[in-house]
Design an enzyme around this catalytic site. Structure first.
Site, PDB file in Angstrom:
ATOM      1  N   CYS A  51      11.344 -49.349  -4.623  1.00  0.00           N
ATOM      2  CA  CYS A  51      10.008 -49.732  -4.175  1.00  0.00           C
ATOM      3  C   CYS A  51      10.071 -51.105  -3.531  1.00  0.00           C
ATOM      4  O   CYS A  51       9.176 -51.484  -2.786  1.00  0.00           O
ATOM      5  CB  CYS A  51       9.015 -49.690  -5.331  1.00  0.00           C
ATOM      6  SG  CYS A  51       9.495 -50.727  -6.681  1.00  0.00           S
ATOM      7  N   THR A  52      11.141 -51.842  -3.806  1.00  0.00           N
ATOM      8  CA  THR A  52      11.298 -53.178  -3.219  1.00  0.00           C
ATOM      9  C   THR A  52      12.192 -53.174  -1.978  1.00  0.00           C
ATOM     10  O   THR A  52      12.546 -54.245  -1.465  1.00  0.00           O
ATOM     11  CB  THR A  52      11.920 -54.123  -4.265  1.00  0.00           C
ATOM     12  OG1 THR A  52      13.060 -53.454  -4.833  1.00  0.00           O
ATOM     13  CG2 THR A  52      10.954 -54.496  -5.358  1.00  0.00           C
TER      14      THR A  52
ATOM     15  N   THR B 280       7.112 -42.170 -15.162  1.00  0.00           N
ATOM     16  CA  THR B 280       8.008 -42.965 -14.309  1.00  0.00           C
ATOM     17  C   THR B 280       8.722 -42.114 -13.265  1.00  0.00           C
ATOM     18  O   THR B 280       8.872 -40.904 -13.420  1.00  0.00           O
ATOM     19  CB  THR B 280       9.076 -43.691 -15.168  1.00  0.00           C
ATOM     20  OG1 THR B 280       9.728 -42.734 -15.998  1.00  0.00           O
ATOM     21  CG2 THR B 280       8.458 -44.780 -16.016  1.00  0.00           C
ATOM     22  N   ALA B 281       9.210 -42.806 -12.228  1.00  0.00           N
ATOM     23  CA  ALA B 281       9.948 -42.162 -11.135  1.00  0.00           C
ATOM     24  C   ALA B 281      11.439 -42.130 -11.478  1.00  0.00           C
ATOM     25  O   ALA B 281      11.868 -42.719 -12.470  1.00  0.00           O
ATOM     26  CB  ALA B 281       9.720 -42.951  -9.856  1.00  0.00           C
TER      27      ALA B 281
ATOM     28  N   GLY C 190      15.792 -56.496  -5.992  1.00  0.00           N
ATOM     29  CA  GLY C 190      16.653 -57.192  -6.943  1.00  0.00           C
ATOM     30  C   GLY C 190      15.925 -58.246  -7.754  1.00  0.00           C
ATOM     31  O   GLY C 190      16.469 -59.315  -8.048  1.00  0.00           O
TER      32      GLY C 190
ATOM     33  N   LYS D 185       6.849 -39.556 -19.845  1.00  0.00           N
ATOM     34  CA  LYS D 185       7.050 -38.429 -18.927  1.00  0.00           C
ATOM     35  C   LYS D 185       7.934 -38.927 -17.784  1.00  0.00           C
ATOM     36  O   LYS D 185       7.449 -39.542 -16.838  1.00  0.00           O
ATOM     37  CB  LYS D 185       5.683 -37.961 -18.407  1.00  0.00           C
ATOM     38  CG  LYS D 185       5.625 -36.526 -17.962  1.00  0.00           C
ATOM     39  CD  LYS D 185       6.541 -36.131 -16.831  1.00  0.00           C
ATOM     40  CE  LYS D 185       6.067 -36.516 -15.465  1.00  0.00           C
ATOM     41  NZ  LYS D 185       6.976 -36.068 -14.376  1.00  0.00           N
TER      42      LYS D 185
ATOM     43  N   GLU E 143       2.546 -49.546 -10.880  1.00  0.00           N
ATOM     44  CA  GLU E 143       3.560 -50.170 -10.025  1.00  0.00           C
ATOM     45  C   GLU E 143       3.885 -49.172  -8.936  1.00  0.00           C
ATOM     46  O   GLU E 143       4.569 -48.175  -9.178  1.00  0.00           O
ATOM     47  CB  GLU E 143       4.811 -50.527 -10.832  1.00  0.00           C
ATOM     48  CG  GLU E 143       4.561 -51.538 -11.929  1.00  0.00           C
ATOM     49  CD  GLU E 143       3.986 -52.850 -11.439  1.00  0.00           C
ATOM     50  OE1 GLU E 143       3.938 -53.078 -10.208  1.00  0.00           O
ATOM     51  OE2 GLU E 143       3.557 -53.645 -12.285  1.00  0.00           O
ATOM     52  N   LEU E 144       3.421 -49.452  -7.712  1.00  0.00           N
ATOM     53  CA  LEU E 144       3.425 -48.425  -6.675  1.00  0.00           C
ATOM     54  C   LEU E 144       4.375 -48.791  -5.529  1.00  0.00           C
ATOM     55  O   LEU E 144       5.308 -49.548  -5.714  1.00  0.00           O
ATOM     56  CB  LEU E 144       1.987 -48.201  -6.214  1.00  0.00           C
ATOM     57  CG  LEU E 144       1.007 -48.009  -7.385  1.00  0.00           C
ATOM     58  CD1 LEU E 144      -0.416 -47.841  -6.895  1.00  0.00           C
ATOM     59  CD2 LEU E 144       1.421 -46.827  -8.262  1.00  0.00           C
TER      60      LEU E 144
HETATM   61  C1  UN1 Z   1      11.513 -49.880  -8.296  1.00  0.00           C
HETATM   62  O1  UN1 Z   1      12.099 -49.500  -7.276  1.00  0.00           O
HETATM   63  O2  UN1 Z   1      10.614 -49.172  -8.815  1.00  0.00           O
HETATM   64  O3  UN1 Z   1      13.597 -55.473  -7.945  1.00  0.00           O
HETATM   65  C2  UN1 Z   1      11.817 -51.132  -9.025  1.00  0.00           C
HETATM   66  C3  UN1 Z   1      14.305 -54.467  -7.846  1.00  0.00           C
HETATM   67  C4  UN1 Z   1      14.641 -53.718  -9.105  1.00  0.00           C
HETATM   68  C5  UN1 Z   1      13.503 -52.856  -9.523  1.00  0.00           C
HETATM   69  C6  UN1 Z   1      12.937 -51.965  -8.478  1.00  0.00           C
HETATM   70  N1  UN1 Z   1      14.970 -54.677 -10.148  1.00  0.00           N
HETATM   71  O4  UN1 Z   1      14.740 -54.073  -6.790  1.00  0.00           O
END
Ligand code: UN1
Length: 507
Positions: free
Chosen positions: A287-288, A149-150, A455, A175, A253-254
């Site tokens: 990531c969002t 994970t990041a 979110g 990890k 999940e990228l």
């Molecule tokens: C991420 O940045 O890997 O939806 C996930 C969202 C958060 C998760 C983001 N609940 O913004």
């Protein structure tokens, strides 16, 4: 001196963790070390997977509702340590207090969801073609899951993997990112205290190259049955390739280059709030996070004027100050990459307002704290981005939002999907027809109407398409398909040989 964080094998910290070290520092106070981390070698990764393989069978024999109780314990422990864990998230990765608290809440939500799932790991009874014969399906654990994970969500996103994986009866080797090792260690301690037996769960701190080597060897030796990875599309593609060579499909999940469409009938003030939070909240490191605003040309001018005003009024700086919108970038590495994008803007003369690192020489109104202490960056709103631009196509993972305009909704969809990602997309509109048309046509795995791209709630399927992932989904019941496989059983109680397809009753 901060304590030394060490990997575990079979639940026990390594006696001789080697000499390789990583220092996790507070990105808002770069002179403060949060944790010293002993980086493991590939042998350790393989040893943890081997130990997980040994421990997994007994864990799978524990009735699922009892494993659910362990998850319930974990949720309660996280609640009991809520503020301490949130404070650590702020300290180690620079999230604001509100966001760090939200992150911890997301673990509690995940536990709340899965504690009951232990009583609901349903299979099916299925009719047979033949009399006196019954068919069944069962969900069975995959075995050993290696989870990588990041650090931008150092505990919440890991919980999306760890909680359901453990609940389903798997053993896990985790990890985490080196730069969020203290958060990982704190969460791991709570997982152990919740009642996960030694050996069923290990944490290995390692750099990227070592992890690849260890994972490759563990897969080769048949010690890993599922790989879960959250991180960049580039690394995700390599992980997917590695897993594919061993006939496995990884849960990936990228990244995202998440668009927000603002139509001519949108509530512009609402859209401004959404864009400010989605683009600059978490310093753009989700990531969002919002990548590009796609605004109908008739409202481009008033919308961007209001957004610029909101950006100018935002306070930025010390993440523990409740008034700030966002704090620092997480690490030097992310900051260096972000500066490349800022350099690109300058080289290509794109209008963006003040950009760069916030410092005494490049100050900002509304800055809170000491700018020289941390990795603080101005919010950049880049006007007139074009589909061929690097900042239109690539995830920047920093406080940078591009703006472009469109004429028809078809053009908006095309622009939204053009970068080739497909994680999250938002549309601001008061017209349900536009909202549903956009939802139907975009490739994004998650669509928001009149809300931020970021979110997502913890019980909806989370995941993307295209460069954002391979279609795997996390969260809610959907993630059960990542951590269990279907097993079927047929039971013939007729007392004679009934041959499928051959002895079926004629009507
Ligand atoms: C991420 O940045 O890997 O939806 C996930 C969202 C958060 C998760 C983001 N609940 O913004």
């Amino acid at each position: 001196m901060s304590k030394l964080l060490v990997s575990t094998v079979g639940g026990r910290p390594l006696d001789a963790p080697g000499d390789a070290r990583f220092r996790s520092v507070d990105p808002a106070h770069l002179d403060q070390v949060v944790a010293e981390v002993a980086l493991a070698d590939a042998d350790t990764f393989v040893a943890a997977c081997r130990s997980a393989r040994r421990a997994q069978r007994d864990w799978a024999d524990v009735p699922a509702p009892v494993r659910g109780r362990v998850i319930a314990n974990l949720g309660r422990l996280v609640e009991a340590n809520f503020e301490a864990l949130a404070a650590l998230v702020t300290r180690e990765v620079g999230k604001t207090t509100a966001e760090a608290r939200g992150e911890v809440q997301e673990i509690v939500d995940t536990c709340d969801f899965f504690l009951g799932e232990g009583r609901r790991l349903y299979g099916q009874t299925v009719p047979s073609e033949m009399p006196d014969k019954q068919l069944f399906t069962f969900r069975v654990p995959v075995g050993v899951a290696a989870i990588i994970t990041a650090g931008n969500f150092p505990v919440a996103v890991p919980s999306w993997y760890l909680v359901p994986a453990l609940l389903c009866g798997n053993a896990v080797v985790w990890k985490p990112a080196e730069y969020s090792a203290a958060c990982a260690d704190a969460f791991a301690q709570l997982i152990r205290r919740a009642g996960v037996p030694d050996g069923v769960f290990d944490v290995v701190f390692a750099d990227g190259a070592t992890t690849f080597e260890g994972l490759d060897r563990a897969l080769e030796a048949g010690l890993v049955d599922k790989v879960g990875f959250t991180g960049s599309s580039e690394v995700g593609a390599r992980i997917g390739e590695l897993a594919g060579r061993h006939l496995q499909s990884a849960c990936l999940e990228l990244g995202g280059k998440n668009p927000m469409v603002v139509t001519e009938d949108a509530d512009l003030d609402l859209a401004v709030h959404g864009a400010l939070f989605a683009g600059f909240g978490t310093a753009g490191q989700r990531c969002t996070s919002l990548g590009t605003l796609i605004v109908q040309e008739s409202v481009l001018e008033p919308f961007t004027a209001r957004l610029e005003e909101a950006i100018a009024g935002a306070r930025i700086g010390d993440p523990s100050d409740p008034s700030v919108l966002y704090g620092p970038l997480m690490t030097d590495r992310f900051a260096a990459r972000f500066e490349e994008f800022l350099g690109w803007i300058e080289d290509h003369h794109r209008p963006a307002g003040p950009t760069g690192r916030i410092s005494a020489a490049n100050p900002r109104e509304g800055f809170v704290g000491d700018p020289e202490q941390g990795l603080f960056y101005h919010p950049a709103l880049v006007h007139g981005v074009r589909p061929e631009d690097k900042i239109f196509q690539q995830e920047t993972f920093g406080p940078l939002v591009g703006v472009t305009s469109y004429g028809t909704l078809d053009e908006a969809v095309e622009l939204a999907d053009a970068p080739g990602y497909g994680l999250s997309a938002a549309i601001y509109t008061t017209d349900p027809r536009k909202a549903f048309t956009f939802r139907r046509r975009t490739r994004a795995g998650m669509v928001s109407v009149n809300n931020s791209t970021s979110g997502a709630e913890a019980h909806l399927p989370f995941g993307g398409n295209g460069r954002s992932g391979n279609g795997s989904r996390q969260s809610g019941v959907w993630v059960l398909d990542q951590f269990t496989r279907w097993q079927s059983m047929n039971w013939d109680y007729s007392g004679r040989l009934q041959r499928a397809q051959m002895d079926t009753l004629e009507i």
